[in-house]
Design an enzyme around this catalytic site. Structure first.
Site, PDB file in Angstrom:
ATOM      1  N   CYS A 284      -0.911   7.645   5.006  1.00 13.42           N
ATOM      2  CA  CYS A 284      -1.483   6.395   5.515  1.00 13.42           C
ATOM      3  C   CYS A 284      -0.661   5.842   6.676  1.00 13.42           C
ATOM      4  O   CYS A 284      -1.027   4.837   7.276  1.00 13.42           O
ATOM      5  CB  CYS A 284      -1.575   5.352   4.423  1.00 13.42           C
ATOM      6  SG  CYS A 284      -2.599   5.876   3.056  1.00 13.42           S
TER       7      CYS A 284
ATOM      8  N   CYS B 199       0.841  -4.429   6.330  1.00 13.45           N
ATOM      9  CA  CYS B 199       2.284  -4.145   6.346  1.00 13.45           C
ATOM     10  C   CYS B 199       3.029  -5.177   5.507  1.00 13.45           C
ATOM     11  O   CYS B 199       3.975  -4.842   4.783  1.00 13.45           O
ATOM     12  CB  CYS B 199       2.823  -4.162   7.773  1.00 13.45           C
ATOM     13  SG  CYS B 199       2.115  -2.871   8.810  1.00 13.45           S
TER      14      CYS B 199
END
Lengths: 131, 392
Positions: free
Chosen positions: A37, A106
């Site tokens: 990913c 994130c």
């Protein structure tokens, strides 16, 4: 990607890069994300006898936002109790860093890393009690 | 030639994204804005005829660069995106009685992929054929995908992310044998490799990829035997009725001049770029471990394009560490969709290495000094990031 000066500063001078001894019972370790990913964060905490995080280290494979989010959260959890640390929300990280929406994941990873490191620490120490 | 046509504070190594307009092109273009501004379609007066003459010279230059039999085969468009759309949609819609299958490769440019997707929504049967690990179309797979219902094959000449060159002559041969139209997107190939448009039925090119202006491109539409298209735009019937609208004389002139220069300098430029590439790679390979070249390593690749993966570090993070160097990444993190490059995925590059990829493009104004600086900087940034990578 246009980043804030906070992200750029943490990317340029990341705080708390490094590793702690995984076998140390006072250390909790988390690895979150997946290489496929494009983001992997390894985050470790070292907890003292008062139950406070006195050291936090990270390593990150990922973009500037991933590096900055994980570095920032290690700064924030240092000196905090486990309850306080687990209370830090990814939105606070995203807000502080002015992350663009596409990079919000994130900060989610960073929050997840803290939670998992704490669980790892607790697991190690509950086993110790049982033993 | 002077290679000083650039901003001194940045190093531009993204020549597959776009190129600067060459000053020699600009000089040629300028008079057609304010002085020779006539409508090239107003051929009954001198101003119109002057503009038309300039456009026809440009058309000849385009035809010559791409190896067309006649300038009449060239249709000016707003760019390669329009040219590709006109080719795919134009053929599909004109000949839809004859068939409904369209074959493209998995590594086509987005505009070919999306144009064919639009046709798919209209009931066409679109086949996307895979490529080898080196990014080359397998001719046998292509042949097997052809059916009686196949109208068109569209395969790019050179890929924009990895620079690999497709076997256009062989594909053309197969298409001829099966009586199928063959279109090639040559936006990244024109001016870099020898093209033979006469071998294909349709070919797209773009001005801004070859040091010409942005906003201009061309579609080669073979006239003999005649290929017919349904136009995208209706109006005054310019460009053989295939592309209505007043031609932008300065842009057409610019494209023509860009083609002329590219033709003259192609060989020497290719040799120069090959040297720069070799130097760049030697610095990387002698200073870093686990750097992988994506695409073809041998000669079936244009010299100005490099696609590399740096194990253990993410592409956007590398770019952030060298903001003075303009390059691209196939990482998801650089795209709005968070999908890694469809081209690298088609090559079966491991996903983590797709995220670790950079595209570095050298071009006409790249100097050895710049290549030296960029390669050393890249080594430094990759090393720094690897130190903080949990995967390294």
């Amino acid at each position: 990607m246009e980043y804030s000066k906070e992200v750029l500063d943490l990317y340029e001078n990341p705080r708390n890069v490094g590793s702690l001894d995984e076998n140390d019972v006072s250390v909790g370790t988390a690895v979150v994300g997946a290489p496929s990913c494009g983001d992997v964060i390894k985050l470790q905490i070292k907890v003292n006898e008062d139950g406070k995080i006195f050291e936090a280290k990270f390593k990150a494979f990922g973009c500037g936002a991933a590096i900055a989010s994980s570095s920032l959260i290690t700064e924030w959890i240092r000196g905090k109790s486990l309850e306080e640390a687990i209370g830090i929300r990814n939105q606070e990280v995203a807000e502080y860093l002015s992350l663009p929406p596409v990079k919000a994941h994130c900060s989610v990873l960073a929050e997840e890393a803290v939670g998992k490191a704490i669980v790892d620490y607790q697991k190690k120490n509950s086993e110790k009690v049982i033993a | 030639m002077e290679r000083t046509q650039r901003r001194s504070e940045v190093i531009y190594l993204d020549y597959q994204a776009t190129t600067p307009c060459d000053r020699r092109v600009l000089d040629e273009v300028i008079p057609y804005f304010c002085e020779e501004f006539g409508n090239p379609h107003s051929v009954n007066h001198i101003m119109g005829r002057t503009a038309k003459a300039a456009i026809e010279t440009a058309r000849s230059n385009v035809a010559e660069l791409i190896g067309a039999e006649s300038p009449e085969d060239i249709i000016f468009t707003s760019g390669a995106t329009e040219a590709n759309n006109l080719a795919l949609q134009g053929i599909a819609r004109f000949y839809r009685e004859k068939g409904d299958r369209i074959i493209i490769s998995e590594i086509e440019h987005k505009c070919v992929i999306e144009a064919s997707r639009a046709l798919e929504r209209d009931g066409f049967d679109v086949i996307r054929i895979p490529v080898s690990r080196k990014g080359i179309v397998d001719l046998q797979v292509l042949e097997e995908a052809l059916s009686d219902r196949t109208l068109l094959v569209s395969i790019m000449s050179v890929n924009n992310e990895i620079g690999t060159i497709q076997p256009i002559a062989e594909i053309s041969e197969i298409c001829k044998r099966h009586g199928v139209f063959f279109h090639t997107d040559a936006a990244q190939a024109a001016g870099k490799i020898e093209l033979n448009a006469f071998q294909v039925d349709l070919m797209s090119i773009s001005g801004h990829k070859i040091y010409g202006p942005k906003g201009i491109g061309a579609l080669y539409v073979r006239k003999k035997p005649r290929i017919r298209l349904i136009p995208l735009l209706y109006g005054g019937g310019q460009e053989r009725g295939l592309r209505s609208g007043t031609l932008p004389t300065p842009l057409c002139v610019g494209l023509g001049k860009a083609c002329e220069i590219a033709r003259q300098e192609m060989q020497s430029e290719a040799a120069r770029l090959a040297q720069l590439k070799e130097y760049f790679l030697s610095v990387l390979f002698s200073n870093l471990e686990k750097v992988y070249l994506n695409g073809d390593v041998d000669s079936r690749c244009i010299p100005g394009c490099l696609n590399l993966s740096f194990a253990g570090v993410e592409g956007e993070a590398i770019m952030l560490g060298m903001p003075e160097i303009c390059i691209s990444s196939g990482s998801a993190c650089t795209s709005e969709t968070l999908q890694p490059s469809h081209v690298l995925r088609a090559l079966s590059v491991r996903e983590e290495l797709a995220h670790s990829s950079l595209r570095i493009g050298f071009g006409r104004f790249t100097t050895l000094e710049e290549v030296k600086f960029a390669s050393e900087k890249l080594v430094e940034v990759v090393n720094k990031l690897r130190q903080m990578s949990p995967l390294w």
